[in-house]
Enzyme design. Structure first.
Site, PDB file in Angstrom:
ATOM      1  N   ASP A 160     -58.170  15.263 -36.189  1.00 44.61           N
ATOM      2  CA  ASP A 160     -59.072  14.532 -35.269  1.00 44.61           C
ATOM      3  C   ASP A 160     -58.947  14.759 -33.809  1.00 44.61           C
ATOM      4  O   ASP A 160     -59.789  14.850 -33.369  1.00 44.61           O
ATOM      5  CB  ASP A 160     -58.900  13.042 -35.649  1.00 44.61           C
ATOM      6  CG  ASP A 160     -59.003  12.592 -37.017  1.00 44.61           C
ATOM      7  OD1 ASP A 160     -60.083  12.702 -37.746  1.00 44.61           O
ATOM      8  OD2 ASP A 160     -57.869  12.605 -37.717  1.00 44.61           O
ATOM      9  N   HIS A 188     -56.733   7.264 -39.920  1.00 44.65           N
ATOM     10  CA  HIS A 188     -57.623   8.569 -39.953  1.00 44.65           C
ATOM     11  C   HIS A 188     -58.790   7.869 -40.811  1.00 44.65           C
ATOM     12  O   HIS A 188     -58.666   8.350 -42.146  1.00 44.65           O
ATOM     13  CB  HIS A 188     -56.417   9.492 -40.641  1.00 44.65           C
ATOM     14  CG  HIS A 188     -57.520  10.835 -41.138  1.00 44.65           C
ATOM     15  ND1 HIS A 188     -58.308  11.518 -40.068  1.00 44.65           N
ATOM     16  CD2 HIS A 188     -57.929  11.166 -42.434  1.00 44.65           C
ATOM     17  CE1 HIS A 188     -58.863  12.532 -40.897  1.00 44.65           C
ATOM     18  NE2 HIS A 188     -58.589  12.403 -42.296  1.00 44.65           N
TER      19      HIS A 188
HETATM   20  P1  NAD Z   1     -58.551  20.120 -53.387  1.00 43.32           P
HETATM   21  O1  NAD Z   1     -59.101  19.127 -54.507  1.00 43.32           O
HETATM   22  O2  NAD Z   1     -59.031  21.271 -53.041  1.00 43.32           O
HETATM   23  O3  NAD Z   1     -57.025  20.270 -53.914  1.00 43.32           O
HETATM   24  C1  NAD Z   1     -56.314  19.175 -54.266  1.00 43.32           C
HETATM   25  C2  NAD Z   1     -55.245  19.777 -55.057  1.00 43.32           C
HETATM   26  O4  NAD Z   1     -54.252  18.643 -55.375  1.00 43.32           O
HETATM   27  C3  NAD Z   1     -55.750  20.239 -56.583  1.00 43.32           C
HETATM   28  O5  NAD Z   1     -55.175  21.528 -56.920  1.00 43.32           O
HETATM   29  C4  NAD Z   1     -55.048  19.194 -57.574  1.00 43.32           C
HETATM   30  O6  NAD Z   1     -54.750  19.858 -58.730  1.00 43.32           O
HETATM   31  C5  NAD Z   1     -53.890  18.927 -56.654  1.00 43.32           C
HETATM   32  N1  NAD Z   1     -53.149  17.526 -57.314  1.00 43.32           N
HETATM   33  C6  NAD Z   1     -53.915  16.356 -57.407  1.00 43.32           C
HETATM   34  N2  NAD Z   1     -53.076  15.387 -57.784  1.00 43.32           N
HETATM   35  C7  NAD Z   1     -51.760  15.978 -57.609  1.00 43.32           C
HETATM   36  C8  NAD Z   1     -50.547  15.504 -57.851  1.00 43.32           C
HETATM   37  N3  NAD Z   1     -50.364  14.119 -58.211  1.00 43.32           N
HETATM   38  N4  NAD Z   1     -49.297  16.178 -57.552  1.00 43.32           N
HETATM   39  C9  NAD Z   1     -49.484  17.516 -57.203  1.00 43.32           C
HETATM   40  N5  NAD Z   1     -50.777  17.738 -56.968  1.00 43.32           N
HETATM   41  C10 NAD Z   1     -51.928  17.147 -57.257  1.00 43.32           C
HETATM   42  O7  NAD Z   1     -58.320  18.976 -52.301  1.00 43.32           O
HETATM   43  P2  NAD Z   1     -58.238  19.569 -50.783  1.00 43.32           P
HETATM   44  O8  NAD Z   1     -59.352  20.016 -50.167  1.00 43.32           O
HETATM   45  O9  NAD Z   1     -56.853  20.593 -50.852  1.00 43.32           O
HETATM   46  O10 NAD Z   1     -57.726  18.248 -50.087  1.00 43.32           O
HETATM   47  C11 NAD Z   1     -56.426  17.382 -50.422  1.00 43.32           C
HETATM   48  C12 NAD Z   1     -56.477  16.283 -49.929  1.00 43.32           C
HETATM   49  O11 NAD Z   1     -56.340  16.220 -48.465  1.00 43.32           O
HETATM   50  C13 NAD Z   1     -57.874  15.306 -49.992  1.00 43.32           C
HETATM   51  O12 NAD Z   1     -57.157  14.116 -50.467  1.00 43.32           O
HETATM   52  C14 NAD Z   1     -58.268  15.364 -48.656  1.00 43.32           C
HETATM   53  O13 NAD Z   1     -59.285  14.163 -48.404  1.00 43.32           O
HETATM   54  C15 NAD Z   1     -57.294  15.282 -47.732  1.00 43.32           C
HETATM   55  N6  NAD Z   1     -57.450  15.965 -46.308  1.00 43.32           N
HETATM   56  C16 NAD Z   1     -57.058  15.239 -45.351  1.00 43.32           C
HETATM   57  C17 NAD Z   1     -57.454  15.315 -44.145  1.00 43.32           C
HETATM   58  C18 NAD Z   1     -56.558  14.643 -42.757  1.00 43.32           C
HETATM   59  O14 NAD Z   1     -56.974  15.212 -41.717  1.00 43.32           O
HETATM   60  N7  NAD Z   1     -55.812  14.047 -43.137  1.00 43.32           N
HETATM   61  C19 NAD Z   1     -58.322  16.570 -43.736  1.00 43.32           C
HETATM   62  C20 NAD Z   1     -58.410  17.244 -44.731  1.00 43.32           C
HETATM   63  C21 NAD Z   1     -58.345  16.638 -46.161  1.00 43.32           C
HETATM   64  C1  LMR Z   2     -61.450  15.173 -43.030  1.00 43.45           C
HETATM   65  O1  LMR Z   2     -61.379  14.359 -41.807  1.00 43.45           O
HETATM   66  O2  LMR Z   2     -62.032  16.276 -42.810  1.00 43.45           O
HETATM   67  C2  LMR Z   2     -60.626  14.766 -43.967  1.00 43.45           C
HETATM   68  O3  LMR Z   2     -59.910  13.543 -44.110  1.00 43.45           O
HETATM   69  C3  LMR Z   2     -61.539  14.934 -45.419  1.00 43.45           C
HETATM   70  C4  LMR Z   2     -62.512  13.823 -45.332  1.00 43.45           C
HETATM   71  O4  LMR Z   2     -62.724  13.122 -46.211  1.00 43.45           O
HETATM   72  O5  LMR Z   2     -63.264  13.586 -44.297  1.00 43.45           O
END
Ligand code: NAD
Ligand code: LMR
Length: 327
Positions: A160, A188
């Site tokens: 962010d 967030h």
């Molecule tokens: P994705 O679905 O591509 O990958 C998630 C992975 O996690 C998958 O491979 C799945 O098998 C694995 N997984 C699920 N449960 C699990 C567990 N209990 N233990 C281990 N692995 C597990 O998703 P992504 O795009 O990589 O996003 C992951 C997370 O990050 C999401 O919750 C997304 O919202 C979050 N995210 C946060 C931010 C932030 O700024 N804080 C930014 C982007 C994404």
């Molecule tokens: C983001 O900010 O891009 C991540 O937290 C993914 C989402 O759900 O917005």
């Protein structure tokens, strides 16, 4: 070079963020070009084949700094002796959802992970939670990780902050490196407050340099708050490369001294600063001396800023209430 490797656990290692992150850790982008690393990659059983493919690709890079790779679905093995735990694995939201809607799906994952970190990790372990809703998932992990001090837990608002910096730089027509002190306050989530009053452009107040409070209030704030949703709409999947970059920037911010006069945004356990409830995981302006992290306590919040920050903290208090059985 005979430094001990830093051992880093990454959950969800075969997911989209994992795929954009692991190669940057292994190349030295996170801990520097002289620091060996070891990776503990943690997944759930359905993703194990994909994870094996990722390990093959890591092998095929012949990274000089990468000394060991463990790929597992067992959390005890996965968190064994780790110095860093990057908790990414969890379900991302789809179009039309808010991040808080994931609490029921993802929240319980973080009780088991917190326990396994407490039981297995190295004594100096630090934890960065990325899986959403990251602040409250971090709260759950922190409260379940027996023996790990609360000040080792962080959740990510660096993405962010980076988004906000670019928006301000583009509006002001300056290089992004001119923007500093860009604080994201609160959660967030869509209530986060990107503080354009205390942000600086070329060392001066961003609000004064831009000189267009209507744009800052009515365009900049909502654009930063809803950028994640805009990416999901455009890409059909949530941000991954920029999120991985935010993780690299977060760990670097925590482990290297902050530039003179600057701050970075990080969600950490509130000590009551700025009148917030203690124990919530809240995004504050922070500084690091390379090891110790402090909340910067003397930023003036005007009435507008205070109301925005309070609303976001109120949302975090409600999220805590919703998961009280898990903490
Ligand atoms: P994705 O679905 O591509 O990958 C998630 C992975 O996690 C998958 O491979 C799945 O098998 C694995 N997984 C699920 N449960 C699990 C567990 N209990 N233990 C281990 N692995 C597990 O998703 P992504 O795009 O990589 O996003 C992951 C997370 O990050 C999401 O919750 C997304 O919202 C979050 N995210 C946060 C931010 C932030 O700024 N804080 C930014 C982007 C994404
Ligand atoms: C983001 O900010 O891009 C991540 O937290 C993914 C989402 O759900 O917005």
């Amino acid at each position: 070079m005979n430094k001990q490797p830093i051992r880093v656990a990454v959950t969800g290692a075969a997911g989209n963020i994992g795929y954009a992150l692991l190669f940057r850790i292994a190349s030295g982008a996170m801990f520097g070009p002289d620091q060996p690393v070891a990776l503990n990659l943690i997944e759930i059983p359905p993703a194990l084949d994909a994870l094996k493919g990722v390990v093959m690709e890591l092998d095929d890079c012949a990274f000089p700094l990468l000394k060991d790779v463990v790929a597992t679905t067992d959390m005890d093995e996965g968190f064994k002796d780790v110095n860093w735990a990057l908790l990414v694995g969890s379900v991302p939201r789809k179009a039309g959802m808010e991040r808080g809607d994931l609490l029921g799906i993802n929240g319980k994952v973080f009780t088991g992970q917190g326990k396994a970190i407490g039981a297995n990790a190295a004594p100096d372990v630090r934890v960065l939670v990325v899986g959403n809703p990251c602040n409250t998932n971090c709260l759950i992990a922190m409260n379940n990780a027996e023996g790990v001090p609360n000040d080792r837990f962080f959740a990510m608002t660096m993405l962010d902050e980076n988004r906000a910096k670019t928006q301000l730089a583009q509006k002001a027509g300056v290089d992004v490196t001119e923007v500093s002190n860009m604080t994201i306050w609160g959660n967030h989530s869509a209530t986060q407050y990107p503080d354009f009053y205390s942000a600086k452009i070329g060392g001066k107040s961003a609000a004064e340099v831009i000189g267009d409070e209507a744009w800052l209030k009515d365009t900049f704030i909502p654009d930063v708050q809803t950028r994640g949703a805009a990416i999901i709409k455009a890409r059909g999947a949530s941000s991954a490369a920029s999120a991985a970059n935010g993780i690299v920037d977060s760990v670097r911010a925590l482990t290297t001294p902050t530039a003179e006069g600057d701050t970075f945004s990080m969600c950490l356990c509130s000590d009551g600063s700025y009148g917030t409830p203690e124990g919530l995981i809240i995004s504050f302006p922070c500084r690091s001396d390379g090891e110790k992290i402090e909340i910067v306590k003397d930023i003036e919040l005007n009435e507008f800023s205070r109301a925005k920050f309070d609303a976001s903290v109120q949302e975090l208090a409600e999220e805590r209430e919703a998961v009280k059985d898990l903490i």
